[in-house]
Design an enzyme around this catalytic site. Structure first.
Site, PDB file in Angstrom:
ATOM      1  N   TYR A  92      38.154  80.932  66.801  1.00 16.87           N
ATOM      2  CA  TYR A  92      39.003  80.094  67.647  1.00 16.87           C
ATOM      3  C   TYR A  92      39.749  80.909  68.701  1.00 16.87           C
ATOM      4  CZ  TYR A  92      38.163  76.851  63.851  1.00 16.87           C
ATOM      5  OH  TYR A  92      37.571  76.058  62.916  1.00 16.87           O
ATOM      6  N   TYR A 144      40.135  69.166  56.442  1.00 12.28           N
ATOM      7  CA  TYR A 144      39.303  70.205  57.070  1.00 12.28           C
ATOM      8  C   TYR A 144      38.128  70.501  56.153  1.00 12.28           C
ATOM      9  CZ  TYR A 144      37.469  74.477  58.961  1.00 12.28           C
ATOM     10  OH  TYR A 144      36.611  75.414  59.469  1.00 12.28           O
ATOM     11  N   ASP A 189      35.863  68.773  48.069  1.00 13.97           N
ATOM     12  CA  ASP A 189      35.701  70.052  48.761  1.00 13.97           C
ATOM     13  C   ASP A 189      36.781  71.003  48.235  1.00 13.97           C
ATOM     14  OD1 ASP A 189      35.786  72.216  50.463  1.00 13.97           O
ATOM     15  OD2 ASP A 189      35.700  71.036  52.311  1.00 13.97           O
ATOM     16  N   LYS A 247      34.521  80.429  49.591  1.00 14.71           N
ATOM     17  CA  LYS A 247      35.645  81.355  49.778  1.00 14.71           C
ATOM     18  C   LYS A 247      35.871  82.319  48.611  1.00 14.71           C
ATOM     19  CE  LYS A 247      37.948  79.310  53.635  1.00 14.71           C
ATOM     20  NZ  LYS A 247      38.138  77.950  54.091  1.00 14.71           N
TER      21      LYS A 247
END
Ligand SMILES: *Cc1c(COP(=O)(O)O)cnc(C)c1O
Length: 429
Positions: free
Chosen positions: A17, A144, A245, A274
């Site tokens: 980003y 997200y 998620d 992760k």
């Protein structure tokens, strides 16, 4: 690193980003050990981020390193089509045993976003195989789920700028983010918007996708476990799949193995990533129930239509097995509880600060939401000069340190945030 390396980086390399024309500074890290990152000029920073939820045991962990070295000596990679190998079998055995009940079939992939793509494809193929094709998903606002197109299509439409990719993103349904906070008292009717939307649209919905309890990058919000139980019950009532998620929350971060355990529910499809490898390598997994796997396998396609080149990468599986072996004695529980206590004692009093809108702590996650957006470049530099690695965004300054962090190091992070709030130059007006 030399000055010309940094100049090359600025000129040629994209960071997450960032702009190519106006990049934010990137700090040169040459090594990392335990809870510390070492910069090329020798300065050491206490890590408050676990490299975005991943490095739960800290960096350069001897057990994970040794497992990877041993695996390199055997094979770093081999294709998974028509081949299997011990690290994958051991890992999937562990995942089936550790995850909430009923998640018996494991698909290994290379990143969190791909795990979400896989989950969505499983849901679509499931309905296709039932002879009742459904394409629509229901997602929470402020969610997200990753940056690939399928994942992005279920992220908060404003946060992830759906308008930029109009025409490319499949349209899904969104519902307001759960309002009742994690530790508030649940009120009857708190799930009314969800219940109403499902009552109206359940015939066209393939699945509900959500981050259980902790909405991460979309706002760092913690919602009430009863919301998750109601979502599970509503999905059961209408026969819709529930996709959880847990890419950010899995493996102890919230104080339980999985955030779903905080509500005592089990989803139909679960995504993890992760922290799966303890932050050593990229790996993700999507687990589902036998009946979902069987149904979609018996559909027209005759199989599940996905197969990444680096599926079940043995080196990543070896790292994941080592990380899970470190978690298996559950010594992370008292550590996460101690971090939660430290974060609560240190951060909750900041709620009275004039620049603070809200403070919240859950497990080893501490969030300070400010009234003004942070001046990222200025605040980041100030943190680095203070000897801490904290990466704020928007109005959020937050900590999710490695579970092994010492009390003085945690206090150092908290003090840095406390002092940061006092300087007007750290915030945009
Ligand atoms: C980080 C994250 C993802 C995406 O994972 P990547 O490995 O970055 O692709 C998906 N969902 C959640 C909840 C995440 O926190």
């Amino acid at each position: 690193m030399q000055a010309n390396d940094l100049a090359f980086d600025r000129r040629h390399i994209w960071h997450p980003y960032t702009s190519m024309t106006r990049p934010l500074p990137a700090y040169p890290v040459v090594s990392a050990d335990g809870c510390e990152l070492t910069l090329s000029d020798g300065r050491r920073l206490v890590d408050g981020m676990s490299s975005w939820w991943a490095a739960i045991h800290g960096y350069n962990h001897p057990v994970i390193n040794q497992a990877m070295k041993d695996q390199i000596g055997r094979m770093s990679h081999v294709m998974f089509g028509g081949i299997t190998h011990p690290p994958a079998v051991a890992l999937c055995r562990r995942l089936v045993a550790l995850t909430p009940a009923g998640l018996d079939c494991v698909f290994l992939a290379d990143s969190g976003s791909v795990a979400v793509e896989v989950a969505i494809k499983m849901a679509l193929q499931y309905w296709q195989a039932r002879g009742e094709p459904r394409r629509e998903l229901l997602a929470l606002r402020q969610g997200y789920h990753g940056d690939t197109f399928g994942a992005m299509s279920v992220c908060d439409p404003d946060n992830s700028m759906h308008s930029l990719y109009q025409g490319y993103l499949p349209p899904h349904r969104f519902i307001e983010a759960p309002r009742r906070r994690f530790d508030d008292t649940w009120r009857e009717g708190d799930d009314a918007p969800l219940a109403a939307l499902l009552a109206a649209h359940h015939r066209t919905l393939a699945a509900v996708i959500l981050e259980p309890i902790v909405q991460g990058a979309g706002g760092m919000r913690f919602y009430h476990p009863e919301y998750l139980r109601r979502a599970r019950a509503l999905c059961d009532r209408y026969g819709i799949l529930l996709i959880a998620d847990e890419i950010a929350t899995g493996f102890g971060r919230t104080g339980e193995w999985f955030a779903c355990n905080l509500a005592g529910i089990s989803p139909d499809i679960l995504c993890v990533g992760k922290a799966l490898t303890g932050g050593a390598l990229t790996l993700s997994a999507t687990l589902t129930r036998r009946h979902v796997a069987d149904t979609l396998s018996d559909g027209d396609a005759g199989c599940f239509m996905h197969g990444p080149t680096f599926m079940a990468n043995p080196l990543a599986c070896a790292a994941a097995n080592a990380s899970l072996s470190l978690l298996e004695d559950e010594s992370w529980r008292p550590r996460v509880a101690a971090i939660a206590a430290g974060l609560s004692a240190g951060l909750l009093p900041l709620a009275d600060h004039p620049r603070v809108r809200d403070v919240r702590v859950l497990g080893a996650i501490g969030v300070v939401e400010t009234t003004q957006p942070v001046n990222m470049a200025a605040l980041q530099r100030w943190f680095v000069d203070r000897g801490v690695w904290i990466r704020p965004f928007g109005k959020l300054i937050y900590l999710m340190p490695p579970y092994i962090i010492s009390p003085p190091a945690l206090a150092w992070l908290i003090d840095a945030i406390t002092d940061a709030l006092d300087s007007p130059t750290h915030f945009l007006s």
